[in-house]
Design a protein around this motif. Structure first.
Motif, PDB file in Angstrom:
ATOM      1  N   GLN A 197       0.823  -1.208   0.000  1.00 30.76           N
ATOM      2  CA  GLN A 197       0.000   0.000   0.000  1.00 30.76           C
ATOM      3  C   GLN A 197       0.854   1.253   0.000  1.00 30.76           C
ATOM      4  OE1 GLN A 197      -3.472   0.045  -0.346  1.00 30.76           O
ATOM      5  NE2 GLN A 197      -2.843   2.138  -0.876  1.00 30.76           N
ATOM      6  N   ARG A 198       1.944   1.260   0.753  1.00 35.98           N
ATOM      7  CA  ARG A 198       2.833   2.433   0.758  1.00 35.98           C
ATOM      8  C   ARG A 198       3.428   2.665  -0.623  1.00 35.98           C
ATOM      9  NH1 ARG A 198       4.336   0.505   5.987  1.00 35.98           N
ATOM     10  NH2 ARG A 198       6.293  -0.414   5.234  1.00 35.98           N
ATOM     11  N   TRP A 199       3.792   1.586  -1.291  1.00 38.44           N
ATOM     12  CA  TRP A 199       4.349   1.719  -2.643  1.00 38.44           C
ATOM     13  C   TRP A 199       3.301   2.252  -3.617  1.00 38.44           C
ATOM     14  CZ3 TRP A 199       7.533   2.785  -6.161  1.00 38.44           C
ATOM     15  CH2 TRP A 199       7.467   2.273  -7.469  1.00 38.44           C
ATOM     16  N   ARG A 200       2.092   1.763  -3.539  1.00 37.25           N
ATOM     17  CA  ARG A 200       1.039   2.241  -4.440  1.00 37.25           C
ATOM     18  C   ARG A 200       0.736   3.715  -4.168  1.00 37.25           C
ATOM     19  NH1 ARG A 200      -1.743  -1.942  -7.154  1.00 37.25           N
ATOM     20  NH2 ARG A 200      -3.628  -0.688  -7.358  1.00 37.25           N
ATOM     21  N   ASP A 201       0.761   4.113  -2.905  1.00 35.41           N
ATOM     22  CA  ASP A 201       0.548   5.524  -2.566  1.00 35.41           C
ATOM     23  C   ASP A 201       1.702   6.377  -3.084  1.00 35.41           C
ATOM     24  OD1 ASP A 201      -1.789   4.827  -1.274  1.00 35.41           O
ATOM     25  OD2 ASP A 201      -0.904   4.853   0.736  1.00 35.41           O
ATOM     26  N   PHE A 202       2.924   5.895  -2.906  1.00 36.71           N
ATOM     27  CA  PHE A 202       4.108   6.613  -3.377  1.00 36.71           C
ATOM     28  C   PHE A 202       4.066   6.750  -4.893  1.00 36.71           C
ATOM     29  CE2 PHE A 202       8.501   6.872  -4.813  1.00 36.71           C
ATOM     30  CZ  PHE A 202       9.094   7.740  -3.896  1.00 36.71           C
ATOM     31  N   PHE A 203       3.740   5.658  -5.565  1.00 33.83           N
ATOM     32  CA  PHE A 203       3.638   5.665  -7.023  1.00 33.83           C
ATOM     33  C   PHE A 203       2.559   6.641  -7.480  1.00 33.83           C
ATOM     34  CE2 PHE A 203       2.119   4.104 -11.114  1.00 33.83           C
ATOM     35  CZ  PHE A 203       3.292   3.812 -11.781  1.00 33.83           C
ATOM     36  N   GLY A 204       1.401   6.599  -6.839  1.00 37.84           N
ATOM     37  CA  GLY A 204       0.316   7.494  -7.217  1.00 37.84           C
ATOM     38  C   GLY A 204       0.650   8.955  -7.028  1.00 37.84           C
ATOM     39  N   SER A 205       1.481   9.248  -6.043  1.00 37.35           N
ATOM     40  CA  SER A 205       1.845  10.638  -5.760  1.00 37.35           C
ATOM     41  C   SER A 205       2.922  11.174  -6.690  1.00 37.35           C
ATOM     42  CB  SER A 205       2.331  10.772  -4.313  1.00 37.35           C
ATOM     43  OG  SER A 205       1.309  10.459  -3.402  1.00 37.35           O
ATOM     44  N   HIS A 206       3.816  10.302  -7.163  1.00 32.40           N
ATOM     45  CA  HIS A 206       4.998  10.796  -7.858  1.00 32.40           C
ATOM     46  C   HIS A 206       5.149  10.358  -9.313  1.00 32.40           C
ATOM     47  CE1 HIS A 206       6.420  12.393  -4.081  1.00 32.40           C
ATOM     48  NE2 HIS A 206       6.323  11.199  -3.509  1.00 32.40           N
ATOM     49  N   ALA A 207       4.522   9.258  -9.716  1.00 34.84           N
ATOM     50  CA  ALA A 207       4.701   8.780 -11.087  1.00 34.84           C
ATOM     51  C   ALA A 207       4.016   9.714 -12.079  1.00 34.84           C
ATOM     52  CB  ALA A 207       4.140   7.366 -11.231  1.00 34.84           C
ATOM     53  N   ARG A 208       4.683  10.001 -13.163  1.00 34.69           N
ATOM     54  CA  ARG A 208       4.143  10.828 -14.246  1.00 34.69           C
ATOM     55  C   ARG A 208       4.175   9.967 -15.501  1.00 34.69           C
ATOM     56  NH1 ARG A 208       2.850  12.720 -10.320  1.00 34.69           N
ATOM     57  NH2 ARG A 208       3.343  14.761  -9.403  1.00 34.69           N
ATOM     58  N   LEU A 209       3.035   9.394 -15.841  1.00 33.27           N
ATOM     59  CA  LEU A 209       2.961   8.428 -16.927  1.00 33.27           C
ATOM     60  C   LEU A 209       2.672   9.093 -18.261  1.00 33.27           C
ATOM     61  CD1 LEU A 209       0.931   5.597 -15.155  1.00 33.27           C
ATOM     62  CD2 LEU A 209       3.407   5.940 -15.237  1.00 33.27           C
ATOM     63  N   GLN A 210       3.188   8.471 -19.322  1.00 33.28           N
ATOM     64  CA  GLN A 210       2.937   8.928 -20.679  1.00 33.28           C
ATOM     65  C   GLN A 210       2.747   7.711 -21.577  1.00 33.28           C
ATOM     66  OE1 GLN A 210       6.441  11.324 -21.643  1.00 33.28           O
ATOM     67  NE2 GLN A 210       5.353  13.198 -21.076  1.00 33.28           N
ATOM     68  N   LEU A 211       2.280   7.968 -22.805  1.00 36.10           N
ATOM     69  CA  LEU A 211       2.166   6.907 -23.803  1.00 36.10           C
ATOM     70  C   LEU A 211       3.178   7.142 -24.916  1.00 36.10           C
ATOM     71  CD1 LEU A 211      -1.689   6.353 -24.285  1.00 36.10           C
ATOM     72  CD2 LEU A 211      -0.095   5.056 -22.853  1.00 36.10           C
ATOM     73  N   ALA A 212       3.742   6.055 -25.427  1.00 33.98           N
ATOM     74  CA  ALA A 212       4.691   6.125 -26.534  1.00 33.98           C
ATOM     75  C   ALA A 212       4.687   4.782 -27.248  1.00 33.98           C
ATOM     76  CB  ALA A 212       6.092   6.445 -26.023  1.00 33.98           C
ATOM     77  N   THR A 213       5.252   4.746 -28.448  1.00 36.55           N
ATOM     78  CA  THR A 213       5.450   3.464 -29.111  1.00 36.55           C
ATOM     79  C   THR A 213       6.606   2.745 -28.423  1.00 36.55           C
ATOM     80  OG1 THR A 213       7.047   4.322 -30.705  1.00 36.55           O
ATOM     81  CG2 THR A 213       4.713   4.462 -31.309  1.00 36.55           C
ATOM     82  N   ARG A 214       6.741   1.459 -28.676  1.00 39.15           N
ATOM     83  CA  ARG A 214       7.831   0.706 -28.062  1.00 39.15           C
ATOM     84  C   ARG A 214       9.193   1.254 -28.489  1.00 39.15           C
ATOM     85  NH1 ARG A 214       3.839  -3.075 -28.852  1.00 39.15           N
ATOM     86  NH2 ARG A 214       3.273  -4.310 -27.007  1.00 39.15           N
ATOM     87  N   SER A 215       9.318   1.615 -29.760  1.00 38.35           N
ATOM     88  CA  SER A 215      10.600   2.139 -30.230  1.00 38.35           C
ATOM     89  C   SER A 215      10.902   3.494 -29.608  1.00 38.35           C
ATOM     90  CB  SER A 215      10.598   2.248 -31.766  1.00 38.35           C
ATOM     91  OG  SER A 215       9.581   3.130 -32.213  1.00 38.35           O
ATOM     92  N   GLU A 216       9.887   4.326 -29.421  1.00 38.34           N
ATOM     93  CA  GLU A 216      10.102   5.621 -28.777  1.00 38.34           C
ATOM     94  C   GLU A 216      10.535   5.431 -27.322  1.00 38.34           C
ATOM     95  OE1 GLU A 216       6.815   8.231 -31.339  1.00 38.34           O
ATOM     96  OE2 GLU A 216       6.283   7.336 -29.401  1.00 38.34           O
ATOM     97  N   GLY A 217       9.909   4.481 -26.654  1.00 44.30           N
ATOM     98  CA  GLY A 217      10.279   4.225 -25.270  1.00 44.30           C
ATOM     99  C   GLY A 217      11.683   3.665 -25.148  1.00 44.30           C
ATOM    100  N   ALA A 218      12.052   2.773 -26.082  1.00 46.51           N
ATOM    101  CA  ALA A 218      13.373   2.145 -26.023  1.00 46.51           C
ATOM    102  C   ALA A 218      14.496   3.123 -26.327  1.00 46.51           C
ATOM    103  CB  ALA A 218      13.434   0.976 -27.007  1.00 46.51           C
ATOM    104  N   SER A 219      14.200   4.189 -27.053  1.00 46.02           N
ATOM    105  CA  SER A 219      15.242   5.143 -27.449  1.00 46.02           C
ATOM    106  C   SER A 219      15.515   6.206 -26.393  1.00 46.02           C
ATOM    107  CB  SER A 219      14.850   5.836 -28.763  1.00 46.02           C
ATOM    108  OG  SER A 219      13.681   6.634 -28.584  1.00 46.02           O
ATOM    109  N   ARG A 220      14.744   6.206 -25.318  1.00 44.18           N
ATOM    110  CA  ARG A 220      14.959   7.200 -24.269  1.00 44.18           C
ATOM    111  C   ARG A 220      16.244   6.889 -23.512  1.00 44.18           C
ATOM    112  NH1 ARG A 220      10.321   9.716 -22.028  1.00 44.18           N
ATOM    113  NH2 ARG A 220      10.861   8.989 -19.937  1.00 44.18           N
ATOM    114  N   PRO A 221      17.006   7.925 -23.113  1.00 42.57           N
ATOM    115  CA  PRO A 221      18.259   7.692 -22.386  1.00 42.57           C
ATOM    116  C   PRO A 221      17.990   7.087 -21.009  1.00 42.57           C
ATOM    117  CG  PRO A 221      17.709  10.027 -22.372  1.00 42.57           C
ATOM    118  CD  PRO A 221      16.747   9.367 -23.316  1.00 42.57           C
TER     119      PRO A 221
END
Length: 230
Positions: A197-221
């Motif tokens: 539960q602490r992890w889910r709360d931490f994730f919900g507070s701080h994670a900033r999610l986006q959508l991308a293609t697999r190749s776009e995601g793989a090319s990120r540094p």
């Protein structure tokens, strides 16, 4: 490498396990009966990082079973593996790969943290498609299919989230994980409900999610896991 079997390399040990699993004539659901095969598997259980958990009340026999549909991480429909049947009637999956190439604690905890929030990632992706189509946050191009969209992390990265959460819990070794306990399971899971539960709360507070293609995601540094602070 084990009291009952020696291999020149880890790859040789893995090859022998694959031979038993795929090319020894056992059908899915079959009991492993060849004494040599049983000796190999028993020896690997003895050196498994969770040997006591896998041995349980005592090993009665091994079977080969499909892993798809069991709790844990998603695996392909043709994935098969070894299952240990205990003398008390319970059964537990047995990863020979984990016995041959044991994961370190950091990797196991990271895998467990990823598994715990898989549903939140999928909810985010589905919410973006709720109105019909969705576009990549990297290129702005629309996705042809929902399955083409991968969930990625804007600042902070997942490794940064995991690092700081583990730090807040007292370090990687302070977080207990399990590999299936008494049930068939693929992967690792957080044991303590409070930690989950602490992890889910931490994730919900701080994670900033986006959508991308697999190749776009793989090319990120690759991000420096220590370069972000909540």
């Amino acid at each position: 490498m084990t009291p009952t079997r020696q291999w020149p390399t880890r790859i040789a040990a893995e090859t022998e396990c694959l031979q038993i699993l795929r090319h020894s004539g056992y059908s899915v659901g079959a009991r492993v009966t060849n004494p040599d095969h049983i000796a190999v598997l028993s020896g690997l259980v003895a050196i498994h990082p969770h040997s006591a958990e896998k041995t349980g009340s005592g090993i009665d026999f091994f079977t080969i079973e499909q892993m798809a549909g069991t709790p844990g991480q998603t695996v392909s429909s043709d994935s098969i593996g070894f299952v240990i049947h205990h003398v008390d009637g319970r059964k537990v999956d047995f990863s020979y790969v984990e016995a041959i190439y044991p994961s370190d604690q950091k990797r196991r905890v990271t895998n467990a943290l990823k598994a715990e929030i898989d549903d939140l990632r999928l909810q985010f992706r589905d919410s973006r498609f709720a109105g019909g189509s969705a576009k990549s946050d990297v290129s702005g191009n629309p996705f042809a299919r929902r399955s083409d969209a991968s969930v990625i992390y804007d600042n902070p990265s997942f490794s940064q989230l995991a690092y700081r959460f583990a730090e807040s819990e007292g370090g990687w070794n302070a977080i207990d994980v399990e590999s299936g306990a008494s049930n068939a399971f693929i992967g690792d899971a957080l044991i303590d409900p409070a930690v989950r539960q602490r992890w889910r709360d931490f994730f919900g507070s701080h994670a900033r999610l986006q959508l991308a293609t697999r190749s776009e995601g793989a090319s990120r540094p690759r991000a420096n896991e220590t370069a972000w602070t909540p």
